[in-house]
Design an enzyme around this catalytic site. Structure first.
Site, PDB file in Angstrom:
ATOM      1  CD  GLU A 290      -3.145   0.703   2.007  1.00 45.09           C
ATOM      2  OE1 GLU A 290      -4.333   0.582   1.729  1.00 45.09           O
ATOM      3  OE2 GLU A 290      -2.477   0.652   3.367  1.00 45.09           O
ATOM      4  CG  HIS A 311       7.578 -29.713   0.487  1.00 42.03           C
ATOM      5  ND1 HIS A 311       7.998 -30.836   0.182  1.00 42.03           N
ATOM      6  CD2 HIS A 311       8.307 -29.529   1.548  1.00 42.03           C
ATOM      7  CE1 HIS A 311       9.116 -31.115   1.104  1.00 42.03           C
ATOM      8  NE2 HIS A 311       9.055 -30.104   1.917  1.00 42.03           N
ATOM      9  CE  LYS A 425     -12.531   1.717   0.902  1.00 43.39           C
ATOM     10  NZ  LYS A 425     -11.977   2.610   2.008  1.00 43.39           N
TER      11      LYS A 425
END
Length: 448
Positions: A290, A311, A425
């Protein structure tokens, strides 16, 4: 005297041209000065910079007292928040907690759970089911009180708490961490008489773990916030603008990662060999993602839990595209000791390890992996923590915060804003038909 965390750059600097690294190293002092002088971009969000040394005994005592009330009256405390409003607390609590503490029946401290970090209907339903018939409290963390995810969770859980334990009890068991004077949550807290703590305007969410945002939940979980702050204060000294590059861990980390980025290393993987550090990596990813992902720039932050991910992701790291480097967090001292027993049949072939500690095996896996990855063209930086406790975590938190500020300035961006977060948003509100978004609703429906 306590040992400090340390930084080993030996397996990384060879991958960066000396001239490039030297140029970035020389600029770190200028960037560090800009932070402390408030002359860089985003300087109105530097409240975290001197925070560890500025916290008073009275402030910490107030947090501890509020935490005591919740501890003594709750089986479960739900921390409601998203992003930096919960990740820092969860990172520290998970790092300090035993792996199976949540199964203990005779707990001294409440279980800390989280809500408002997603909009999963099944998650909130299952949480509400768990809370039925149990004594629980709420810490709601939101500057505005209108961020969708935490606001939804708070509406639901506040209603449930009042129904289960009564409105008067709920007033004692809800604590709000919010703006000093404005916003929906501040208004509600004032109306209802909830105890409150302040998120200062000059501290962004991802830099807020050393404020009541993180300290209150950490104290509720029963951990020593004074030791956490002491560690951070020590790192504040070690990374001050007066400390030269050769001794300044934050400046060195910022310079090396930017030199690697300039040389084509676009992805940084934070590696741990200790399962309890998983959510610390999640906090780190938000801090750097951010902060630095701006203007089509920025190192992409990723993380792995080794040896588990050796793995799976290990194959890509060893042999994939050479655009990656690793920062390894190594913990020197374990809390417990487990030795490997001998076995007469030795069908698993492990008798050569008899009598040796499990941690020795883990440390050799760590060293062997670093050597293999460096041989495969992956630079490795190594951060060594003397042990996984409050003091060392405080150091690590401030180290990464300070390095992030310097690194952002080296990159030429504002490391303290997040304009890109708002895009989803606006679309979500338009799709939901939120009042005031009528034009956006019409426009997005045409696109669909």
């Amino acid at each position: 005297m306590r040992k400090d965390i340390s930084l080993d750059l030996g397996k990384a600097t060879a991958f960066a041209p000396e001239a490039t690294l030297g140029a970035f190293a020389a600029r770190t002092a200028e960037c560090n000065d800009a932070l402390h002088n408030g002359t860089g971009r985003g300087s109105d969000f530097l409240g975290w910079l001197n925070l560890p040394k500025s916290l008073t005994d009275a402030q910490l005592s107030e947090i501890e007292e509020s935490a005591r009330v919740l501890r003594e009256n709750c089986e479960i405390v739900v921390v409601i928040g998203i992003g930096g409003s919960y990740l820092g607390a969860k990172a520290v609590i998970d790092a300090l907690s035993g792996s199976f503490d949540w199964l203990e029946k005779d707990r001294k401290n409440p279980v800390v759970l989280y809500a408002g970090q997603n909009i999963g209907e099944d998650y909130i339903f299952e949480l509400q089911q768990l809370l039925r018939g149990r004594r629980f409290g709420i810490i709601c963390i939101s500057k505005s009180g209108t961020t969708t995810e935490p606001a939804l969770a708070f509406r639901l859980l506040k209603t449930q708490l009042e129904e289960q334990q009564g409105v008067d009890a709920a007033r004692r068991l809800i604590v709000c961490v919010t703006d000093r004077s404005r916003g929906a949550l501040r208004t509600l807290a004032t109306q209802e008489g909830y105890r409150t703590f302040v998120i200062e305007d000059n501290v962004g969410g991802r830099y807020s773990v050393l404020t009541p945002v993180g300290l209150l939940p950490i104290a509720v979980a029963g951990f020593d916030i004074r030791a956490l702050i002491a560690g951070a204060a020590r790192m504040q000294e070690l990374c001050a603008d007066s400390v030269p590059y050769e001794e300044n861990l934050a400046a060195q980390y910022a310079a090396v990662r930017n030199a690697l980025y300039a040389g084509g290393k676009k992805i940084e993987i934070l590696v741990n060999f200790h399962p309890r550090l998983h959510y610390f990596s999640e906090w780190w990813k938000q801090l750097y993602g951010e902060s630095e992902g701006k203007e089509h720039k920025g190192i992409f932050p990723a993380s792995v839990d080794f040896t588990t991910d050796l793995h799976s992701m290990g194959q890509w790291i060893q042999d994939g595209e050479r655009t990656v480097f690793e920062t390894v967090i190594s913990v020197e001292k374990m809390r417990h000791e487990v030795r490997i027993p001998a076995n007469d049949a030795n069908l698993d072939g492990l008798n050569f390890l008899s009598g040796r500690r499990v941690d020795e095996v883990n440390k050799m896996a760590e060293l062997g992996t670093m050597i293999a990855h460096v041989d495969g063209g992956v630079p490795n930086l190594k951060i060594v923590m003397p042990e996984l406790d409050e003091y060392c975590l405080g150091q690590l938190i401030y180290f990464f915060e300070k390095a992030c500020g310097i690194s952002g300035y080296l990159l030429g961006i504002n490391p303290f804003d997040q304009p890109g977060v708002e895009a989803y948003k606006k679309n979500m509100f338009a799709l939901l038909g939120k009042p005031g978004y009528e034009k956006e609703t019409d426009a997005i429906k045409k696109r669909l």
